[in-house]
Write a protein that holds these residues in place. Structure first.
Motif, PDB file in Angstrom:
ATOM      1  N   ASN A  80      42.014   4.628 -67.358  1.00 60.92           N
ATOM      2  CA  ASN A  80      42.841   3.625 -66.696  1.00 60.92           C
ATOM      3  C   ASN A  80      43.597   4.320 -65.569  1.00 60.92           C
ATOM      4  OD1 ASN A  80      42.212   1.396 -68.300  1.00 60.92           O
ATOM      5  ND2 ASN A  80      43.816   1.819 -69.783  1.00 60.92           N
ATOM      6  N   PHE A  81      43.250   3.975 -64.350  1.00 60.55           N
ATOM      7  CA  PHE A  81      43.934   4.484 -63.165  1.00 60.55           C
ATOM      8  C   PHE A  81      43.769   3.391 -62.117  1.00 60.55           C
ATOM      9  CE2 PHE A  81      44.613   8.759 -60.672  1.00 60.55           C
ATOM     10  CZ  PHE A  81      45.766   8.227 -60.115  1.00 60.55           C
ATOM     11  N   TYR A  82      44.645   2.383 -62.191  1.00 60.23           N
ATOM     12  CA  TYR A  82      44.452   1.149 -61.453  1.00 60.23           C
ATOM     13  C   TYR A  82      44.430   1.331 -59.946  1.00 60.23           C
ATOM     14  CZ  TYR A  82      44.696  -2.025 -65.459  1.00 60.23           C
ATOM     15  OH  TYR A  82      44.421  -2.724 -66.611  1.00 60.23           O
ATOM     16  N   GLU A  83      44.978   2.426 -59.453  1.00 57.47           N
ATOM     17  CA  GLU A  83      44.917   2.687 -58.018  1.00 57.47           C
ATOM     18  C   GLU A  83      43.473   2.784 -57.522  1.00 57.47           C
ATOM     19  OE1 GLU A  83      49.011   4.103 -59.184  1.00 57.47           O
ATOM     20  OE2 GLU A  83      47.052   3.863 -60.109  1.00 57.47           O
ATOM     21  N   PHE A  84      42.553   3.077 -58.440  1.00 55.27           N
ATOM     22  CA  PHE A  84      41.141   3.210 -58.079  1.00 55.27           C
ATOM     23  C   PHE A  84      40.283   2.097 -58.678  1.00 55.27           C
ATOM     24  CE2 PHE A  84      42.830   7.557 -57.763  1.00 55.27           C
ATOM     25  CZ  PHE A  84      42.483   7.852 -56.459  1.00 55.27           C
ATOM     26  N   GLY A  85      40.910   1.098 -59.268  1.00 56.67           N
ATOM     27  CA  GLY A  85      40.165  -0.014 -59.842  1.00 56.67           C
ATOM     28  C   GLY A  85      40.534  -0.258 -61.287  1.00 56.67           C
ATOM     29  N   THR A  86      40.252  -1.458 -61.762  1.00 57.12           N
ATOM     30  CA  THR A  86      40.671  -1.842 -63.110  1.00 57.12           C
ATOM     31  C   THR A  86      39.613  -1.583 -64.172  1.00 57.12           C
ATOM     32  OG1 THR A  86      39.919  -4.103 -62.683  1.00 57.12           O
ATOM     33  CG2 THR A  86      42.238  -3.617 -62.240  1.00 57.12           C
ATOM     34  N   PRO A  88      47.134   3.773 -49.706  1.00 60.03           N
ATOM     35  CA  PRO A  88      46.047   2.792 -49.803  1.00 60.03           C
ATOM     36  C   PRO A  88      44.737   3.234 -49.174  1.00 60.03           C
ATOM     37  CG  PRO A  88      48.112   1.719 -49.188  1.00 60.03           C
ATOM     38  CD  PRO A  88      48.350   3.203 -49.097  1.00 60.03           C
ATOM     39  N   GLU A  89      44.790   4.137 -48.200  1.00 58.92           N
ATOM     40  CA  GLU A  89      43.547   4.592 -47.588  1.00 58.92           C
ATOM     41  C   GLU A  89      42.711   5.400 -48.573  1.00 58.92           C
ATOM     42  OE1 GLU A  89      44.044   6.581 -43.915  1.00 58.92           O
ATOM     43  OE2 GLU A  89      45.036   4.891 -42.913  1.00 58.92           O
ATOM     44  N   GLN A  90      43.377   6.148 -49.439  1.00 62.49           N
ATOM     45  CA  GLN A  90      42.664   6.940 -50.446  1.00 62.49           C
ATOM     46  C   GLN A  90      42.535   6.215 -51.775  1.00 62.49           C
ATOM     47  OE1 GLN A  90      42.763  11.318 -50.532  1.00 62.49           O
ATOM     48  NE2 GLN A  90      44.885  11.053 -49.872  1.00 62.49           N
ATOM     49  N   MET A  91      43.498   5.353 -52.073  1.00 59.62           N
ATOM     50  CA  MET A  91      43.525   4.637 -53.347  1.00 59.62           C
ATOM     51  C   MET A  91      43.286   3.159 -53.048  1.00 59.62           C
ATOM     52  SD  MET A  91      46.822   6.595 -54.958  1.00 59.62           S
ATOM     53  CE  MET A  91      46.584   7.913 -56.160  1.00 59.62           C
ATOM     54  N   PRO A  92      42.040   2.738 -53.018  1.00 64.13           N
ATOM     55  CA  PRO A  92      41.685   1.424 -52.481  1.00 64.13           C
ATOM     56  C   PRO A  92      42.375   0.239 -53.148  1.00 64.13           C
ATOM     57  CG  PRO A  92      39.847   2.408 -53.680  1.00 64.13           C
ATOM     58  CD  PRO A  92      40.861   3.481 -53.498  1.00 64.13           C
ATOM     59  N   ALA A  93      42.630   0.326 -54.447  1.00 63.16           N
ATOM     60  CA  ALA A  93      43.231  -0.819 -55.134  1.00 63.16           C
ATOM     61  C   ALA A  93      44.663  -1.073 -54.683  1.00 63.16           C
ATOM     62  CB  ALA A  93      43.181  -0.611 -56.645  1.00 63.16           C
ATOM     63  N   GLN A  94      45.329  -0.045 -54.144  1.00 59.49           N
ATOM     64  CA  GLN A  94      46.697  -0.235 -53.676  1.00 59.49           C
ATOM     65  C   GLN A  94      46.766  -1.200 -52.497  1.00 59.49           C
ATOM     66  OE1 GLN A  94      48.122   3.751 -52.907  1.00 59.49           O
ATOM     67  NE2 GLN A  94      48.955   3.963 -54.969  1.00 59.49           N
ATOM     68  N   GLY A  95      45.701  -1.300 -51.757  1.00 59.02           N
ATOM     69  CA  GLY A  95      45.693  -2.174 -50.597  1.00 59.02           C
ATOM     70  C   GLY A  95      45.065  -3.529 -50.856  1.00 59.02           C
ATOM     71  N   SER A  96      44.670  -3.777 -52.100  1.00 56.47           N
ATOM     72  CA  SER A  96      44.007  -5.028 -52.424  1.00 56.47           C
ATOM     73  C   SER A  96      44.995  -6.186 -52.524  1.00 56.47           C
ATOM     74  CB  SER A  96      43.256  -4.889 -53.757  1.00 56.47           C
ATOM     75  OG  SER A  96      42.772  -6.140 -54.196  1.00 56.47           O
ATOM     76  N   ARG A  97      44.610  -7.343 -52.015  1.00 56.62           N
ATOM     77  CA  ARG A  97      45.432  -8.535 -52.159  1.00 56.62           C
ATOM     78  C   ARG A  97      45.505  -8.990 -53.608  1.00 56.62           C
ATOM     79  NH1 ARG A  97      42.855 -12.728 -48.070  1.00 56.62           N
ATOM     80  NH2 ARG A  97      42.936 -13.782 -50.090  1.00 56.62           N
ATOM     81  N   PHE A  98      44.563  -8.511 -54.434  1.00 53.94           N
ATOM     82  CA  PHE A  98      44.499  -8.934 -55.826  1.00 53.94           C
ATOM     83  C   PHE A  98      44.963  -7.834 -56.781  1.00 53.94           C
ATOM     84  CE2 PHE A  98      41.073 -10.881 -53.345  1.00 53.94           C
ATOM     85  CZ  PHE A  98      41.448 -12.214 -53.441  1.00 53.94           C
ATOM     86  N   ALA A  99      45.783  -6.921 -56.281  1.00 58.07           N
ATOM     87  CA  ALA A  99      46.279  -5.822 -57.112  1.00 58.07           C
ATOM     88  C   ALA A  99      47.009  -6.359 -58.343  1.00 58.07           C
ATOM     89  CB  ALA A  99      47.214  -4.930 -56.305  1.00 58.07           C
ATOM     90  N   ALA A 100      46.734  -5.735 -59.494  1.00 57.40           N
ATOM     91  CA  ALA A 100      47.318  -6.196 -60.752  1.00 57.40           C
ATOM     92  C   ALA A 100      48.791  -5.827 -60.869  1.00 57.40           C
ATOM     93  CB  ALA A 100      46.533  -5.616 -61.925  1.00 57.40           C
ATOM     94  N   ILE A 101      49.213  -4.803 -60.155  1.00 59.99           N
ATOM     95  CA  ILE A 101      50.592  -4.321 -60.246  1.00 59.99           C
ATOM     96  C   ILE A 101      51.096  -3.966 -58.850  1.00 59.99           C
ATOM     97  CG2 ILE A 101      50.456  -3.449 -62.624  1.00 59.99           C
ATOM     98  CD1 ILE A 101      49.765  -0.725 -61.547  1.00 59.99           C
ATOM     99  N   ASP A 102      52.407  -3.818 -58.749  1.00 60.47           N
ATOM    100  CA  ASP A 102      53.002  -3.384 -57.496  1.00 60.47           C
ATOM    101  C   ASP A 102      52.985  -1.856 -57.413  1.00 60.47           C
ATOM    102  OD1 ASP A 102      53.573  -5.986 -56.705  1.00 60.47           O
ATOM    103  OD2 ASP A 102      55.538  -5.978 -57.667  1.00 60.47           O
ATOM    104  N   TYR A 103      52.778  -1.343 -56.226  1.00 56.65           N
ATOM    105  CA  TYR A 103      52.731   0.103 -56.014  1.00 56.65           C
ATOM    106  C   TYR A 103      53.887   0.534 -55.125  1.00 56.65           C
ATOM    107  CZ  TYR A 103      48.056  -0.374 -57.961  1.00 56.65           C
ATOM    108  OH  TYR A 103      47.001  -0.642 -58.791  1.00 56.65           O
TER     109      TYR A 103
END
Length: 344
Positions: free
Chosen positions: A96-102, A192-207
């Motif tokens: 589990n490392f949501y910055e890179f996907g769920t 977000p450039e390296q951690m793609p999920a951080q830039g997603s509009r559908f991110a599960a959590i706030d970063y």
């Protein structure tokens, strides 16, 4: 049961690596004509890690040169377990490392180009010494040790992981926290450039991802900063280059890819607490008596499992580390103040 080990010589081989696996590994090394250092196996006093009961990926040492040199000096830590370690292939691919996907394999798939060198860590807040430091300067004064800890996820799966690192307390004391330091706040890199999920509009959590410990928890002998696993540098998907390990708490407390450590007067609001305070709280100690709305907590799936082997084991209070940590929570309502469900 947690084992506090006084000397490496006191450890039975069965506690670390099965005899069959050990001899197979030695035969492979001999057949390949490779020495211990070439395989990334720490050498101490002329004995290879296998002979000294270390775990190893059997891969060349990775990470920056300064870390590779530190990894060659790893010693057995005070704590281990009689349980078998989860194979490296599972430790490094079920994350589990949501910055890179769920998804569980997303971190391994999406973090391959994650740059962790150079790396800086900011130390801030209620301490005499603060500033921003290169990771090498953070790690350099500390002897690296291997500790084999159970890892329990709130999703009711678990692993046994041989971490490489040093006690968190040893680092915090260097910065001389003052009397106002009641908590320690940790922050993950926000990129977000390296951690793609951080830039997603559908991110599960706030970063950025935020976690925290009470100061006495942070100073507890079990709290650990890990820079490696299985005798090698920390893989990106596991929280490279430095992560927290607090084995008596659910896994989401063990924050990854740390860039900031802050001593605070007030309790920090943590990421999952902010995202869903009905299900996640600050303390998040493992407790089999209180269930998460989506996962029972009295049993767990110990990985690895196969289609034909799906046995469950009983979950222990504090993940089996009660002797070392229970005293910190005396007088607190066990069902209110430090479970994954409740926050204060």
């Amino acid at each position: 049961m947690l084992i506090k080990r006084a000397r490496a010589d006191d450890i039975r081989s069965s506690e670390i690596t099965s005899e069959t696996v050990f001899h197979q590994r030695r035969k492979m090394i001999k057949a390949m004509g490779l020495g211990a250092v070439a395989l990334g196996t720490p050498v101490i006093g002329g004995a290879t890690s296998g002979e000294r009961q270390f775990y190893s990926t059997q891969a060349p040492l990775s990470g920056p040169v300064w870390l590779q040199n530190k990894l060659k000096t790893v010693t057995p830590g005070q704590y281990s377990t009689q349980e078998s370690a989860t194979p490296f292939e599972y430790v490094s691919t079920y994350n589990n490392f949501y910055e890179f996907g769920t998804g569980k394999t997303d971190p391994a798939d999406n973090s391959r180009n994650f740059v962790t060198d150079p790396w800086k860590v900011e130390v801030a807040g209620e301490a005499e010494l603060t500033g921003t430091y290169n990771l090498e300067d953070i790690v350099k004064p500390h002897m690296l040790e291997e500790r084999v800890y159970r890892l329990r996820c709130v999703e009711a799966w678990s692993m046994v992981v041989p971490w490489v690192g040093f006690p968190l307390a040893d680092l915090l004391k260097r910065f001389e926290p003052n009397s106002n330091a009641k908590y320690v706040r940790f922050e993950t890199l926000h990129d977000p450039e390296q951690m793609p999920a951080q830039g997603s509009r559908f991110a599960a959590i706030d970063y950025p991802y935020i976690e925290g410990l009470r100061i006495d928890e942070a100073m507890n002998e079990l709290a650990f900063l890990a820079v490696g696993v299985y005798g090698n540098a920390m893989p990106n998907q596991n929280g490279a280059p430095i992560r927290l390990v607090v084995p008596w708490k659910y896994g989401f407390k063990s924050i990854k890819s740390i860039v900031k450590i802050e001593f605070t007067k007030r309790r920090p609001k943590t990421t999952w607490e902010i995202s869903n305070s009905r299900e996640y709280g600050f303390y998040a100690n493992v407790n089999p008596a209180v269930h998460h709305p989506r996962w029972r907590q009295d049993t767990e799936r110990r990985l690895p499992q196969t289609l034909f082997s799906r046995s469950r084991i009983a979950t222990q209070p504090f993940n089996g580390y009660g002797e070392q940590v229970a005293s910190m929570y005396e007088g607190m309502d066990l069902s209110r103040y430090y479970l994954s469900l409740i926050h204060i």
